[in-house]
Design a protein around this motif. Structure first.
Motif, PDB file in Angstrom:
ATOM      1  N   PHE A 158      11.384  -5.361 -16.124  1.00 50.21           N
ATOM      2  CA  PHE A 158      11.317  -6.288 -14.989  1.00 50.21           C
ATOM      3  C   PHE A 158      11.574  -5.564 -13.671  1.00 50.21           C
ATOM      4  N   LEU A 159      12.605  -4.724 -13.629  1.00 44.67           N
ATOM      5  CA  LEU A 159      12.937  -4.004 -12.393  1.00 44.67           C
ATOM      6  C   LEU A 159      11.837  -3.023 -12.010  1.00 44.67           C
ATOM      7  N   LEU A 160      11.239  -2.365 -12.991  1.00 51.19           N
ATOM      8  CA  LEU A 160      10.136  -1.455 -12.698  1.00 51.19           C
ATOM      9  C   LEU A 160       8.956  -2.221 -12.105  1.00 51.19           C
ATOM     10  N   HIS A 161       8.636  -3.372 -12.705  1.00 58.69           N
ATOM     11  CA  HIS A 161       7.541  -4.185 -12.173  1.00 58.69           C
ATOM     12  C   HIS A 161       7.869  -4.672 -10.761  1.00 58.69           C
ATOM     13  N   TRP A 162       9.099  -5.131 -10.562  1.00 55.85           N
ATOM     14  CA  TRP A 162       9.528  -5.623  -9.254  1.00 55.85           C
ATOM     15  C   TRP A 162       9.368  -4.556  -8.185  1.00 55.85           C
ATOM     16  N   TYR A 163       9.900  -3.366  -8.422  1.00 55.48           N
ATOM     17  CA  TYR A 163       9.948  -2.356  -7.371  1.00 55.48           C
ATOM     18  C   TYR A 163       8.631  -1.589  -7.201  1.00 55.48           C
ATOM     19  N   PHE A 164       7.897  -1.351  -8.261  1.00 53.21           N
ATOM     20  CA  PHE A 164       6.606  -0.697  -8.086  1.00 53.21           C
ATOM     21  C   PHE A 164       5.623  -1.633  -7.390  1.00 53.21           C
ATOM     22  N   SER A 165       5.633  -2.914  -7.773  1.00 53.24           N
ATOM     23  CA  SER A 165       4.787  -3.896  -7.100  1.00 53.24           C
ATOM     24  C   SER A 165       5.172  -4.028  -5.627  1.00 53.24           C
ATOM     25  N   LEU A 166       6.463  -4.094  -5.371  1.00 55.25           N
ATOM     26  CA  LEU A 166       6.956  -4.228  -4.007  1.00 55.25           C
ATOM     27  C   LEU A 166       6.632  -2.994  -3.172  1.00 55.25           C
ATOM     28  N   PHE A 167       6.771  -1.812  -3.765  1.00 57.22           N
ATOM     29  CA  PHE A 167       6.425  -0.586  -3.034  1.00 57.22           C
ATOM     30  C   PHE A 167       4.960  -0.608  -2.613  1.00 57.22           C
ATOM     31  N   CYS A 168       4.074  -1.002  -3.513  1.00 57.91           N
ATOM     32  CA  CYS A 168       2.645  -1.051  -3.176  1.00 57.91           C
ATOM     33  C   CYS A 168       2.381  -2.035  -2.046  1.00 57.91           C
ATOM     34  N   GLN A 169       3.077  -3.167  -2.087  1.00 56.52           N
ATOM     35  CA  GLN A 169       2.897  -4.150  -1.022  1.00 56.52           C
ATOM     36  C   GLN A 169       3.402  -3.616   0.311  1.00 56.52           C
ATOM     37  N   SER A 170       4.559  -2.969   0.305  1.00 53.56           N
ATOM     38  CA  SER A 170       5.137  -2.463   1.550  1.00 53.56           C
ATOM     39  C   SER A 170       4.389  -1.237   2.067  1.00 53.56           C
ATOM     40  N   PHE A 171       4.109  -0.302   1.180  1.00 52.25           N
ATOM     41  CA  PHE A 171       3.492   0.964   1.579  1.00 52.25           C
ATOM     42  C   PHE A 171       1.998   0.837   1.837  1.00 52.25           C
ATOM     43  N   PHE A 172       1.269   0.295   0.846  1.00 53.27           N
ATOM     44  CA  PHE A 172      -0.192   0.310   0.947  1.00 53.27           C
ATOM     45  C   PHE A 172      -0.753  -0.907   1.679  1.00 53.27           C
ATOM     46  N   LEU A 173      -0.321  -2.107   1.289  1.00 53.40           N
ATOM     47  CA  LEU A 173      -0.879  -3.307   1.913  1.00 53.40           C
ATOM     48  C   LEU A 173      -0.353  -3.497   3.327  1.00 53.40           C
ATOM     49  N   HIS A 174       0.948  -3.314   3.517  1.00 53.30           N
ATOM     50  CA  HIS A 174       1.564  -3.619   4.799  1.00 53.30           C
ATOM     51  C   HIS A 174       1.437  -2.460   5.788  1.00 53.30           C
ATOM     52  N   ARG A 175       2.051  -1.328   5.452  1.00 49.03           N
ATOM     53  CA  ARG A 175       2.116  -0.235   6.424  1.00 49.03           C
ATOM     54  C   ARG A 175       0.783   0.481   6.612  1.00 49.03           C
ATOM     55  N   TYR A 176      -0.035   0.518   5.541  1.00 48.75           N
ATOM     56  CA  TYR A 176      -1.334   1.189   5.667  1.00 48.75           C
ATOM     57  C   TYR A 176      -2.460   0.223   6.036  1.00 48.75           C
ATOM     58  N   ALA A 177      -2.719  -0.769   5.179  1.00 50.12           N
ATOM     59  CA  ALA A 177      -3.870  -1.639   5.404  1.00 50.12           C
ATOM     60  C   ALA A 177      -3.736  -2.468   6.669  1.00 50.12           C
ATOM     61  N   ALA A 178      -2.571  -3.092   6.863  1.00 50.89           N
ATOM     62  CA  ALA A 178      -2.404  -3.990   8.007  1.00 50.89           C
ATOM     63  C   ALA A 178      -2.124  -3.243   9.305  1.00 50.89           C
ATOM     64  N   HIS A 179      -1.269  -2.212   9.248  1.00 50.67           N
ATOM     65  CA  HIS A 179      -0.822  -1.564  10.490  1.00 50.67           C
ATOM     66  C   HIS A 179      -1.353  -0.159  10.706  1.00 50.67           C
ATOM     67  N   GLN A 180      -1.921   0.450   9.666  1.00 46.62           N
ATOM     68  CA  GLN A 180      -2.474   1.798   9.782  1.00 46.62           C
ATOM     69  C   GLN A 180      -1.479   2.756  10.447  1.00 46.62           C
ATOM     70  N   MET A 181      -0.249   2.728   9.921  1.00 45.42           N
ATOM     71  CA  MET A 181       0.792   3.606  10.446  1.00 45.42           C
ATOM     72  C   MET A 181       0.553   5.067  10.083  1.00 45.42           C
ATOM     73  N   PHE A 182      -0.313   5.292   9.096  1.00 43.29           N
ATOM     74  CA  PHE A 182      -0.642   6.647   8.682  1.00 43.29           C
ATOM     75  C   PHE A 182      -2.074   6.664   8.168  1.00 43.29           C
ATOM     76  N   LEU A 183      -2.600   7.851   7.987  1.00 40.71           N
ATOM     77  CA  LEU A 183      -3.968   8.041   7.515  1.00 40.71           C
ATOM     78  C   LEU A 183      -3.943   8.593   6.100  1.00 40.71           C
ATOM     79  N   MET A 184      -5.003   8.342   5.339  1.00 38.40           N
ATOM     80  CA  MET A 184      -5.196   8.982   4.041  1.00 38.40           C
ATOM     81  C   MET A 184      -6.693   9.094   3.802  1.00 38.40           C
ATOM     82  N   ASN A 185      -7.097  10.087   3.017  1.00 32.66           N
ATOM     83  CA  ASN A 185      -8.528  10.248   2.761  1.00 32.66           C
ATOM     84  C   ASN A 185      -9.002   9.217   1.736  1.00 32.66           C
ATOM     85  N   LYS A 186     -10.304   9.167   1.503  1.00 27.58           N
ATOM     86  CA  LYS A 186     -10.883   8.131   0.642  1.00 27.58           C
ATOM     87  C   LYS A 186     -10.409   8.241  -0.803  1.00 27.58           C
TER      88      LYS A 186
END
Length: 249
Positions: free
Chosen positions: A7-35
């Protein structure tokens, strides 16, 4: 114990993806990454969120709208314009679905340069795939509790399954509700955004909403010396390994 770890692994890995990829990258583009890495994190987000996968494109559109209209009637998920937590979640789901399915066309400022992998999103969003993830979660619990009777497992752990099924929306509901109702404010942002925790271990920095609304493009959501954003050191590490490139101010 094994199911609590799962449960904790699912909670934190899912949350990390939401914070890192969906929020900070997709919505705010705080950093760049290649395709390549963008596609990698698409897949990683799907694996980690599973049955509650959120499209980076639709998430980014809603989140940009949230910043533009924070705590006004146009905000897609403000706790101050809905009756309760559940009506807020339902309203958010309906708006999300409208943009995900292209029934609504967003303003250009909300959709400009958002990551978009339409074929993948359609696969990940399909009911067959979502149900398959749910069946997998149930199977893990049934095998652990009822079949193998692993040490440290108990019948009450079945009540964790609904959280597994709705992990992404559960995270969003906590952040959008608590982050705009409870806590303290470092800045006057002309909205109700709050910092709910000093060391946001629970939500990996996402509950520093007041700081984030003041400094929306800052990759470290913590501002004061006593605040800690657990996702930021990971962002720095990924920058140092050149998987991503932080934007310069």
């Amino acid at each position: 114990m094994i199911l609590i770890i799962f449960f904790l692994l699912h909670w934190y890995f899912s949350l990390f993806c939401q914070s890192f990829f969906l929020h900070r990258y997709a919505a705010h583009q705080m950093f760049l990454m290649n395709k390549f890495w963008e596609k990698f994190f698409y897949l990683f987000t799907w694996i980690c969120q599973g049955s509650s996968y959120l499209s980076p494109r639709a998430y980014a559109i809603l989140h940009r709208m949230h910043h533009a209209y924070s705590d006004t009637p146009k905000d897609p998920h403000s706790p101050h314009h809905t009756e309760n937590l559940f009506t807020m979640m339902w309203k958010t789901k309906n708006i999300y679905n409208d943009y995900f399915s292209f029934r609504l066309k967003p303003e250009e400022r909300f959709s400009k340069d958002v990551p978009d992998w339409k074929k993948f999103d359609l696969m990940a969003d399909s009911m067959v795939v979502r149900v398959a993830w749910g069946v997998l979660y149930v199977a893990i619990y049934v095998l652990s509790i009822s079949v193998f009777e692993l040490a440290g497992t108990h019948w009450w752990m079945y009540f964790l399954l609904p959280i597994h099924f709705m992990m992404g929306p559960v995270h969003g509901a906590i952040v959008n509700w608590s982050g705009h109702k409870y806590g303290y404010a470092n800045f006057d942002n002309n909205d109700h955004s709050k910092n709910s925790l000093l060391m946001d271990i629970l939500m990996l920095g996402e509950l520093f909403q007041n700081n984030h609304h003041k400094l929306p493009n800052r990759p470290n959501f913590a501002v004061k010396w006593y605040e800690f954003d657990p996702t930021y050191p990971i962002v720095k590490l990924l920058h140092m390994t050149r998987i991503i490139k932080l934007r310069t101010a």
